[in-house]
Write a protein that holds these residues in place. Structure first.
Motif, short mmCIF file in Angstrom:
data_model
loop_
_atom_site.label_atom_id
_atom_site.label_comp_id
_atom_site.label_asym_id
_atom_site.label_seq_id
_atom_site.Cartn_x
_atom_site.Cartn_y
_atom_site.Cartn_z
N GLY A 1 0.54 -1.16 0.18
CA GLY A 1 -0.14 -0.04 0.01
C GLY A 1 0.77 1.36 -0.04
N ALA A 2 0.14 2.27 0.18
CA ALA A 2 0.90 3.64 -0.11
C ALA A 2 1.39 4.04 0.96
CB ALA A 2 -0.36 4.65 -0.50
N ASP B 1 -0.46 4.77 7.76
CA ASP B 1 -1.62 4.12 7.55
C ASP B 1 -1.69 2.71 8.16
OD1 ASP B 1 -3.14 6.01 6.50
OD2 ASP B 1 -2.97 4.97 4.51
N LYS B 2 -0.22 2.22 8.48
CA LYS B 2 -0.18 0.83 8.79
C LYS B 2 0.62 0.53 9.81
CE LYS B 2 -2.59 -0.32 4.91
NZ LYS B 2 -1.97 -0.79 3.78
N GLY C 1 5.11 -2.04 -1.79
CA GLY C 1 4.14 -0.73 -2.14
C GLY C 1 4.92 0.28 -2.06
N GLY C 2 4.33 1.44 -1.82
CA GLY C 2 4.88 2.94 -1.77
C GLY C 2 5.60 3.24 -0.52
N TYR D 1 9.73 3.02 0.58
CA TYR D 1 10.70 4.00 0.26
C TYR D 1 10.95 4.72 1.45
CZ TYR D 1 10.17 2.30 -4.00
OH TYR D 1 10.29 1.36 -5.26
N LEU E 1 7.42 7.87 -3.60
CA LEU E 1 6.79 8.13 -2.41
C LEU E 1 7.35 8.17 -1.03
CD1 LEU E 1 3.77 9.00 -2.45
CD2 LEU E 1 3.21 6.49 -1.71
N PHE F 1 4.60 9.15 -12.99
CA PHE F 1 3.33 8.41 -12.15
C PHE F 1 2.50 8.15 -13.55
CE2 PHE F 1 -0.21 7.51 -9.98
CZ PHE F 1 0.28 6.69 -8.88
N GLY G 1 10.02 4.70 -7.87
CA GLY G 1 9.69 3.07 -7.87
C GLY G 1 8.32 2.88 -7.65
N LEU G 2 7.73 2.27 -8.62
CA LEU G 2 6.29 1.85 -8.66
C LEU G 2 6.11 0.34 -8.70
CD1 LEU G 2 4.94 4.54 -11.31
CD2 LEU G 2 5.28 4.66 -8.73
N PRO H 1 -1.29 -3.75 -1.98
CA PRO H 1 -0.63 -3.94 -2.90
C PRO H 1 0.92 -3.70 -2.93
CG PRO H 1 -1.79 -2.07 -3.46
CD PRO H 1 -2.08 -2.40 -2.00
N GLY I 1 2.58 -2.72 -5.59
CA GLY I 1 3.03 -1.62 -6.63
C GLY I 1 1.82 -0.87 -7.00
N VAL I 2 1.95 -0.15 -7.96
CA VAL I 2 0.61 0.62 -8.51
C VAL I 2 0.04 -0.32 -9.43
CG1 VAL I 2 -0.04 2.58 -9.72
CG2 VAL I 2 1.83 2.69 -8.24
N GLU J 1 -2.78 -0.85 -10.20
CA GLU J 1 -3.98 -0.26 -11.28
C GLU J 1 -3.45 -0.11 -12.57
OE1 GLU J 1 -3.13 1.23 -8.25
OE2 GLU J 1 -4.97 1.72 -6.91
N ASP K 1 -7.93 -2.82 -1.35
CA ASP K 1 -7.00 -2.86 -2.46
C ASP K 1 -6.36 -4.27 -2.77
OD1 ASP K 1 -7.07 -0.52 -4.14
OD2 ASP K 1 -5.82 0.33 -2.29
P1 AMP Z 1 -3.57 1.58 0.49
O1 AMP Z 1 -4.83 2.20 0.22
O2 AMP Z 1 -2.65 2.31 1.77
O3 AMP Z 1 -3.41 0.24 0.63
O4 AMP Z 1 -2.78 1.91 -0.87
C1 AMP Z 1 -2.90 1.51 -2.07
C2 AMP Z 1 -2.45 2.15 -3.15
O5 AMP Z 1 -1.17 2.14 -2.80
C3 AMP Z 1 -2.83 1.66 -4.40
O6 AMP Z 1 -3.63 2.53 -5.16
C4 AMP Z 1 -1.55 1.62 -5.09
O7 AMP Z 1 -1.54 2.15 -6.62
C5 AMP Z 1 -0.70 2.53 -4.33
N1 AMP Z 1 0.76 2.09 -4.53
C6 AMP Z 1 1.48 0.91 -4.21
N2 AMP Z 1 2.79 0.91 -4.62
C7 AMP Z 1 2.82 2.15 -4.66
C8 AMP Z 1 4.11 2.69 -5.06
N3 AMP Z 1 5.44 2.50 -5.08
N4 AMP Z 1 4.04 4.29 -5.37
C9 AMP Z 1 3.07 4.87 -5.23
N5 AMP Z 1 1.86 4.37 -4.68
C10 AMP Z 1 1.90 3.07 -4.81
#
Ligand code: AMP
Length: 398
Positions: free
Chosen positions: A196-197, A201-202, A220-221, A224, A238, A273, A293-294, A319, A321-322, A324, A355
């Motif tokens: 996740g982003a 949040d976590k 995920g984001g 970094y 991010l 992005f 990094g995505l 997730p 990565g991104v 979507e 997600d």
């Molecule tokens: P969350 O709601 O915190 O679980 O985040 C989910 C979101 O994190 C999704 O919409 C992903 O596109 C985004 N995400 C995952 N990896 C990355 C990344 N490396 N950079 C930016 N956004 C990300």
């Protein structure tokens, strides 16, 4: 403790908190009845046991007063169809008329109450309002896990009026059984996959999991923030600058507790992005300036697969990565496939969080994991180790 299976519902009005917060189209027709279907086993059990269900729910976000578009009367046709019975409707969820309507119910009758959130007292957890709801039942059943983290009148406070006659419905029972399999009695090795982003949040979930897991995978984001905290180069990825110290302390805690922390070793970086971006692979701590990094890279995927396939218990939230965007979905898909493969080899896998569930659906893997939690915010708070007010209200006698 009383439960829905051992309780004698004969001649009793069962006040059931369900989650009928379903989407409606402009013709006020239900467009996705998953939540209504999910409540059927509890409703049918009460009827089969000789009881009369009095169903209460919220729908949408009305502004504390009647709004036609949020009326639960729109749910009546679909509910009648699914149950193959006539469903009576009470135009207000409280009041003398509704009480007398509830008292005229015969065995096999079902009464659906108007939207609880047409009264501001519902969300305020008002005790007097909860008492008025309590007049509509001889027994209280909570089957709405998605609102169990809210101390609202219908989810928590109303239980006070049923010190002995209260229980969970099948949906909540199932969520708790599966969440507890992971959080209370995990078979080892226990591997948690967090993505996740944002790390912010976590944090609470990660802290709670560090007391329980053998391996913690971070993707995920949020990766970094950890990499920058260790002195790595993250380019335009991010980052939460104000969480660098926190990331360092989570790494230290993992070491102290003997948890193996897995951060990506390589990643897919992009110059924008966007799905049209130029991309390349590089070490996760050497993201060039101007790049971000995505997704996780193939070396990381291979390493993580080995860890996931060695697990007996798996928890996946968020997730990698991104996902979507087509160009950055490979890591999430490969991890989803690995979770499914581990499950087929006997691991127990629980997937939760909007997600990751969306990702499972995207790859048609929903039926290949052990349990998909639909709890949303309630599930996240449960994973943080919090006692949810709606759960406590049933478990403890007041
Ligand atoms: P969350 O709601 O915190 O679980 O985040 C989910 C979101 O994190 C999704 O919409 C992903 O596109 C985004 N995400 C995952 N990896 C990355 C990344 N490396 N950079 C930016 N956004 C990300």
């Amino acid at each position: 403790m009383k439960n829905i299976d051992n309780y004698d519902f004969t001649g009793k009005r069962a006040l059931v908190r369900v989650d009928f917060n379903v989407p409606l189209n402009e013709k006020m027709e239900v467009t996705d009845d998953t939540r209504i279907r999910a409540a059927l086993p509890t409703i049918e059990k009460i009827i089969a046991g000789g009881g009369m269900p009095v169903l209460m729910s919220h729908l949408g976000r009305p502004k504390d007063a009647y709004e036609e578009k949020f009326s639960l009367k729109h749910v009546v046709p679909r509910l009648s169809l699914l149950l193959n019975r006539t469903v009576k409707f009470a135009p207000d969820c409280i009041g003398a008329e509704t009480v007398s309507l509830s008292k005229t119910l015969q065995t096999g009758d079902i009464l659906l109450l108007e939207n609880l959130r047409f009264h501001a007292e519902e969300k305020k957890g008002d005790e007097k309002f909860a008492g008025m709801l309590a007049e509509l039942g001889d027994v209280y059943v909570n089957d709405a896990f998605g609102t169990a983290h809210r101390a609202h009148a219908s989810t928590t406070i109303v239980a006070k009026f049923f010190p002995e006659e209260k229980m969970f419905g099948y949906l909540i029972e199932k969520e708790l059984r599966n969440l507890d399999k992971v959080l209370v009695r995990p078979e080892k090795p226990f591997v948690a996959i967090m993505g996740g982003a944002k790390v912010s949040d976590k944090i609470l979930i990660i802290e709670n999991l560090l007391n329980r897991v053998d391996h913690l995978i971070i993707g995920g984001g949020m990766v970094y923030t950890f990499i920058k905290a260790r002195g790595g180069k993250i380019g335009n990825s991010l980052v939460e600058e104000d969480k660098l110290d926190l990331a360092t302390s989570l790494v230290r805690k993992a070491e102290e507790k003997g948890v193996t922390l897995h951060l990506p070793v390589d990643n897919i970086v992009a110059d924008r992005f966007s799905n049209d971006a130029d991309t390349k692979v590089c070490p996760a701590d050497e993201v060039p300036d101007g790049w971000m990094g995505l997704d996780i890279g193939s070396e990381t995927i291979n390493r993580l697969k080995r860890v996931i396939l060695g697990a007996k218990t798996l928890l996946w939230n968020g997730p990698m990565g991104v996902f979507e965007m087509e160009k950055f979905q490979n890591g999430t898909r490969e991890i989803a496939l690995a979770v499914a493969e581990a499950t087929s080899k006997g691991a127990f896998s629980l997937v939760g969080g909007g997600d990751s569930v969306a990702a499972l659906n995207k790859y048609n893997l929903k039926d290949q994991v052990s349990f998909v939690s639909t709890g949303g915010g309630a599930m996240l708070e449960y994973m943080e180790g919090k006692e949810l007010p709606g759960i406590k209200a049933i478990r403890r006698s007041s």
